[in-house]
Design an enzyme around this catalytic site. Sequence first.
Site, PDB file in Angstrom:
ATOM      1  N   ASP A  63       0.836  -1.180   0.000  1.00 30.97           N
ATOM      2  CA  ASP A  63       0.000   0.000   0.000  1.00 30.97           C
ATOM      3  C   ASP A  63       0.880   1.243   0.000  1.00 30.97           C
ATOM      4  OD1 ASP A  63      -2.673   1.199   0.342  1.00 30.97           O
ATOM      5  OD2 ASP A  63      -1.779   1.962   2.172  1.00 30.97           O
ATOM      6  N   THR A  96      -3.363   6.031  -4.210  1.00 31.26           N
ATOM      7  CA  THR A  96      -2.223   6.793  -3.685  1.00 31.26           C
ATOM      8  C   THR A  96      -0.941   6.511  -4.478  1.00 31.26           C
ATOM      9  OG1 THR A  96      -1.955   5.053  -2.062  1.00 31.26           O
ATOM     10  CG2 THR A  96      -3.032   7.044  -1.326  1.00 31.26           C
ATOM     11  N   THR A  97      -0.722   5.241  -4.780  1.00 30.89           N
ATOM     12  CA  THR A  97       0.494   4.904  -5.517  1.00 30.89           C
ATOM     13  C   THR A  97       0.462   5.583  -6.885  1.00 30.89           C
ATOM     14  OG1 THR A  97       0.310   2.765  -4.452  1.00 30.89           O
ATOM     15  CG2 THR A  97       1.983   2.968  -6.152  1.00 30.89           C
ATOM     16  N   ASP A 392      -9.293   0.380   1.710  1.00 35.24           N
ATOM     17  CA  ASP A 392      -9.394   0.901   0.346  1.00 35.24           C
ATOM     18  C   ASP A 392     -10.722   0.491  -0.289  1.00 35.24           C
ATOM     19  OD1 ASP A 392      -6.831   1.576   0.948  1.00 35.24           O
ATOM     20  OD2 ASP A 392      -5.955   0.919  -0.948  1.00 35.24           O
TER      21      ASP A 392
HETATM   22  P1  ADP Z   1      -3.071   2.648  -6.010  1.00 35.59           P
HETATM   23  O1  ADP Z   1      -2.430   2.916  -4.689  1.00 35.59           O
HETATM   24  O2  ADP Z   1      -2.768   3.697  -7.011  1.00 35.59           O
HETATM   25  O3  ADP Z   1      -4.523   2.310  -5.893  1.00 35.59           O
HETATM   26  P2  ADP Z   1      -2.734  -0.132  -6.611  1.00 35.59           P
HETATM   27  O4  ADP Z   1      -1.523  -0.933  -6.344  1.00 35.59           O
HETATM   28  O5  ADP Z   1      -3.934  -0.359  -5.780  1.00 35.59           O
HETATM   29  O6  ADP Z   1      -2.321   1.378  -6.562  1.00 35.59           O
HETATM   30  O7  ADP Z   1      -3.114  -0.360  -8.128  1.00 35.59           O
HETATM   31  C1  ADP Z   1      -4.220   0.248  -8.695  1.00 35.59           C
HETATM   32  C2  ADP Z   1      -4.219   0.072 -10.172  1.00 35.59           C
HETATM   33  O8  ADP Z   1      -4.351  -1.291 -10.538  1.00 35.59           O
HETATM   34  C3  ADP Z   1      -5.381   0.809 -10.802  1.00 35.59           C
HETATM   35  O9  ADP Z   1      -4.923   1.535 -11.912  1.00 35.59           O
HETATM   36  C4  ADP Z   1      -6.306  -0.325 -11.250  1.00 35.59           C
HETATM   37  O10 ADP Z   1      -7.096   0.019 -12.359  1.00 35.59           O
HETATM   38  C5  ADP Z   1      -5.309  -1.382 -11.581  1.00 35.59           C
HETATM   39  N1  ADP Z   1      -5.871  -2.733 -11.638  1.00 35.59           N
HETATM   40  C6  ADP Z   1      -6.581  -3.406 -10.712  1.00 35.59           C
HETATM   41  N2  ADP Z   1      -6.907  -4.637 -11.171  1.00 35.59           N
HETATM   42  C7  ADP Z   1      -6.388  -4.750 -12.412  1.00 35.59           C
HETATM   43  C8  ADP Z   1      -6.358  -5.764 -13.419  1.00 35.59           C
HETATM   44  N3  ADP Z   1      -6.931  -6.944 -13.237  1.00 35.59           N
HETATM   45  N4  ADP Z   1      -5.718  -5.499 -14.561  1.00 35.59           N
HETATM   46  C9  ADP Z   1      -5.122  -4.308 -14.749  1.00 35.59           C
HETATM   47  N5  ADP Z   1      -5.091  -3.330 -13.863  1.00 35.59           N
HETATM   48  C10 ADP Z   1      -5.721  -3.530 -12.713  1.00 35.59           C
HETATM   49 MG    MG Z   2      -5.425   0.711  -4.899  1.00 32.56          MG
END
Ligand code: ADP
Ligand code: MG
Length: 539
Positions: A63, A96-97, A392
Amino acid sequence: MNENQQPIIIMREGTERETGKTAQRKNIMAAELVADVVKSTLGPKGMDKMLVDSMGDITVTNDGATILKDIDIDHPAAKMMIEVAKSQDKECGDGTTSAVILTGELLKRAETLLDQGIHPTIIAKGFKMALNEIREHAEDLSTNVTELDKGTLRNIAKTSMASKNASIETNILSDIVVEAVTSVVEKIDEEIKVNLDNIQIQKVHGQSISKSELINGLVIDKTKQHIDMPDIVKDARIAIINDEFDVKKTNVEAKIEIANPTELQDYLDKEEEMIRDMVGYVVDSGANVVLCQKGIDDLATHYFNKEGIFTVGRVNKKDIQRISKNTQGKIISRISEITGEDLGTAGMIEQKKIGDVEMIFITDCPESSAVSIILTGSTIHIVDELERGLHDALFVVKNALEDGKILPGGGAKFIYNAMMLRDFKLSISGREQLAIEEFANALEIIPKTLAENGGLDPIDIIMNLRKSQNKGDNTFGIDINDGKVKDMYQENIIEPIRVSNNAIEVATEAAIMILKIDDVIASKKMEMPQGGGQPPSPY
Ligand code: ADP
Ligand code: MG
């Protein structure tokens, strides 16, 4: 130099100063380094980080907000990046990331423009124009969602949890999340509001995730005070008390002189009588349960038990307030004043064992605005990371309901906005055009990083994504599970509209702010006691 060739000193001795390009480049570099730290965690195939604090305690997480909150960062521009994560977390609870990575990339792109001799003010202006254009198209690609679309809401929760360790059991957890959020939805002036404070999470380790459940009511991590008290109280009439079941300690210092054993006995009898009176007031009110914020002493417990009253002491303040709201009972601050009307009610109060811990469940409340999630997992570290994923997921479902709109995930929004800006820049004649082009390039960092973390070739993926956009397949993104470019709506990779829009917003603002700094004036650091501190320079 003045007439006497004496230097004029305007800053305190020890102040460090860096100006112009040096300051600018160092700030950009620091910001990029922070973005690099979290880059590998983005998306479902992102890796975890193990954080070890100064006490040796560990946190395993992917996270972004947690990582940045926990690492000890000293550089001022790097600290601004942490604010990006915090602000995104506060607004959206997710993304956030992405926000941090995007800020880093915007600055990296700005650097190439600086290299070409473009002034930071022009870059900032171009970035602002790009942001405005995105704002105007914030709702492009979106579709509506309501409370009734539980399947959609579940998919939003799943997409959010997919990138957390919670992904192992997303079915169970996403059901719980959607049930929890939809049961605390309020409509205020036709507007949907979700107060996440009404959802309480109780963590239990030593059991598999699949044992997690949603309780319609409150769960308190406490136990009854006497083993002989019943485990279940039906039709509970609850005295909610914020007073001590103890003989009051006086504020003034008093000395009681006892001359002989009879006097001592008298004193003890008096004390016992006072306690008995207190218990009597509660009994007279008709209560069969006492939940008390302060302690209940042994003697009082003994009398309560004799009366068949179920008591719990030292319930924390927040729980007391929740109990009061949900059971519609008044919080009593003077035991002697309690009446039957003050009591809260609940269909059932029960002490139950979850894993190895006993907890108290208060269900069937008249005002059932609160729910509790029992979150189970095999170890503390797993439960903690699950909780971050759950946080989240609760947030995204809340946002989706409040906004009423969702967007496709998997980088679709970013590639769409990038393509849109490349068209838009043609309508701009100044050098800002170059900044808008770089802004567009920067947006592609999200699908690029998702691909990279998924072991795919980022260049191929970006080309494929651009191709689909050109064909008009605007909701296409990258499905990390099979590495293909697909319609994100069909794959159920969806997010609330707020998350990516807000991430772009905070990233742009932070990048502009960092970019426009050309002077860093650092006061001399305060000396740390006993040499335990850091070296004085902030760089
Ligand atoms: P953040 O802190 O930005 O939420 P995450 O590590 O939670 O970072 O990643 C979020 C990203 O992963 C988003 O852009 C979301 O659309 C993408 N995501 C989630 N599931 C999938 C998937 N199955 N295929 C591609 N992207 C995905
Ligand atoms: Mg996320």
